[in-house]
Design a protein around this motif. Structure first.
Motif, mmCIF file in Angstrom:
data_model
loop_
_atom_site.group_PDB
_atom_site.id
_atom_site.type_symbol
_atom_site.label_atom_id
_atom_site.label_comp_id
_atom_site.label_asym_id
_atom_site.label_seq_id
_atom_site.Cartn_x
_atom_site.Cartn_y
_atom_site.Cartn_z
ATOM 1 N N ASP A 71 49.174 -33.176 -82.434
ATOM 2 C CA ASP A 71 48.334 -32.293 -83.238
ATOM 3 C C ASP A 71 48.614 -30.894 -82.740
ATOM 4 N N LEU A 72 48.994 -30.024 -83.657
ATOM 5 C CA LEU A 72 49.387 -28.671 -83.270
ATOM 6 C C LEU A 72 48.659 -27.675 -84.145
ATOM 7 N N SER A 73 48.241 -26.575 -83.542
ATOM 8 C CA SER A 73 47.732 -25.488 -84.372
ATOM 9 C C SER A 73 48.025 -24.164 -83.695
ATOM 10 N N ALA A 74 48.296 -23.182 -84.515
ATOM 11 C CA ALA A 74 48.620 -21.863 -83.997
ATOM 12 C C ALA A 74 48.259 -20.821 -85.034
ATOM 13 N N SER A 75 47.923 -19.658 -84.532
ATOM 14 C CA SER A 75 47.706 -18.533 -85.419
ATOM 15 C C SER A 75 48.967 -17.675 -85.351
ATOM 16 N N VAL A 76 49.604 -17.459 -86.473
ATOM 17 C CA VAL A 76 50.884 -16.740 -86.473
ATOM 18 C C VAL A 76 50.842 -15.578 -87.460
ATOM 19 N N LYS A 77 51.702 -14.606 -87.204
ATOM 20 C CA LYS A 77 51.812 -13.464 -88.113
ATOM 21 C C LYS A 77 53.150 -13.513 -88.848
ATOM 22 N N MET A 78 53.061 -13.531 -90.172
ATOM 23 C CA MET A 78 54.278 -13.493 -90.984
ATOM 24 C C MET A 78 54.227 -12.245 -91.854
ATOM 25 N N THR A 79 55.241 -12.036 -92.664
ATOM 26 C CA THR A 79 55.249 -10.882 -93.568
ATOM 27 C C THR A 79 54.794 -11.353 -94.938
ATOM 28 N N CYS A 80 53.738 -10.716 -95.429
ATOM 29 C CA CYS A 80 53.234 -11.052 -96.764
ATOM 30 C C CYS A 80 54.326 -10.736 -97.778
ATOM 31 N N GLN A 81 54.659 -11.705 -98.613
ATOM 32 C CA GLN A 81 55.743 -11.509 -99.574
ATOM 33 C C GLN A 81 55.297 -10.722 -100.805
ATOM 34 N N ARG A 82 54.006 -10.368 -100.842
ATOM 35 C CA ARG A 82 53.524 -9.566 -101.969
ATOM 36 C C ARG A 82 53.439 -8.100 -101.576
ATOM 37 N N CYS A 83 52.838 -7.818 -100.396
ATOM 38 C CA CYS A 83 52.656 -6.411 -100.027
ATOM 39 C C CYS A 83 53.482 -6.016 -98.809
ATOM 40 N N LEU A 84 54.205 -6.944 -98.228
ATOM 41 C CA LEU A 84 55.128 -6.699 -97.106
ATOM 42 C C LEU A 84 54.469 -6.177 -95.832
ATOM 43 N N THR A 85 53.159 -6.382 -95.700
ATOM 44 C CA THR A 85 52.504 -6.077 -94.422
ATOM 45 C C THR A 85 52.231 -7.422 -93.727
ATOM 46 N N PRO A 86 51.894 -7.365 -92.445
ATOM 47 C CA PRO A 86 51.670 -8.628 -91.743
ATOM 48 C C PRO A 86 50.492 -9.422 -92.303
ATOM 49 N N VAL A 87 50.629 -10.687 -92.306
ATOM 50 C CA VAL A 87 49.529 -11.576 -92.699
ATOM 51 C C VAL A 87 49.384 -12.620 -91.598
ATOM 52 N N GLU A 88 48.140 -12.778 -91.162
ATOM 53 C CA GLU A 88 47.896 -13.756 -90.110
ATOM 54 C C GLU A 88 47.529 -15.091 -90.752
ATOM 55 N N LEU A 89 48.205 -16.119 -90.306
ATOM 56 C CA LEU A 89 48.012 -17.432 -90.919
ATOM 57 C C LEU A 89 47.762 -18.463 -89.834
ATOM 58 N N THR A 90 47.007 -19.468 -90.177
ATOM 59 C CA THR A 90 46.837 -20.586 -89.258
ATOM 60 C C THR A 90 47.777 -21.701 -89.682
#
Ligand SMILES: [Zn+2]
Length: 187
Positions: free
Chosen positions: A79-98
């Motif tokens: 079981d794995l979980s992490a909070s990660v930051k990717m680049t939003c493909q709509r506005c190109l700013t960081p988006v934090e995702l679980t």
């Protein structure tokens, strides 16, 4: 060390959570002992994963359990979980995702045995005595990344974005597809 009694009422040693996960283990031995490991793994040690992320800060919460089922199949569950930051493909700013995922892998020696596994297992082919487990966990995380990461609502200002500064990133644009492609090549 602490003890858990989750397997057949016997006492088994389980590694304590503040101990680093070993680089190589003998997964069959771990299965026969019913060993488990719970703890946090720094995101920075998963470089294939962080290639698709904005940064490598943070931890992956991980719980890994080994055992032998009633059909005598050795398995590893995670079981794995992490909070990660990717680049939003709509506005190109960081988006934090679980990112959350779990795995149920049957430990087999070779491809042929992999085909005979019950369908509730994915195969983990370990052709030697020992194996590195962290790359397996990393693969699980990579395939659970969203292919098109987006904010739920791009107009909501996030704590990461600074509207006064243009987003500069001198790294080559990373794309989760690249990571997936690499993953496919590896298999
Ligand atoms: Zn956005």
């Amino acid at each position: 060390m602490y003890f858990d009694t989750t397997h057949s009422g016997e006492y088994h040693c389980a590694l304590m959570s503040n101990q680093a996960f070993p680089a190589r283990i003998n997964p069959r031995k771990w299965a026969e002992k019913g060993s488990s490991w719970t703890g946090e793994l720094p995101l920075s040690q998963f470089t294939r994963l962080t290639g698709a992320l904005q940064d490598s800060e943070g931890q992956v919460k991980a719980s890994v359990e080994f055992g032998v089922d009633e059909e005598r199949i050795r398995y590893m569950k995670c079981d794995l979980s992490a909070s990660v930051k990717m680049t939003c493909q709509r506005c190109l700013t960081p988006v934090e995702l679980t990112v959350e995922t779990s795995c149920s892998l049957g430990i087999v020696w070779h491809e042929e045995a992999a085909e005979n596994l019950p369908s509730h297992y994915d195969p983990m082919i370990v052709s030697e005595e020992t194996a590195e487990i962290l790359p397996v966990l990393e693969d699980e995380l990579i395939i659970s990344l969203p292919i098109v990461p987006v904010h739920e609502d791009c107009t909501v200002q996030t704590e990461f974005s600074d509207p006064d500064e243009p987003i500069l990133d001198d790294r080559p644009a990373s794309n989760p597809f690249d990571v997936l492609a690499q993953l496919k090549l590896k298999k």
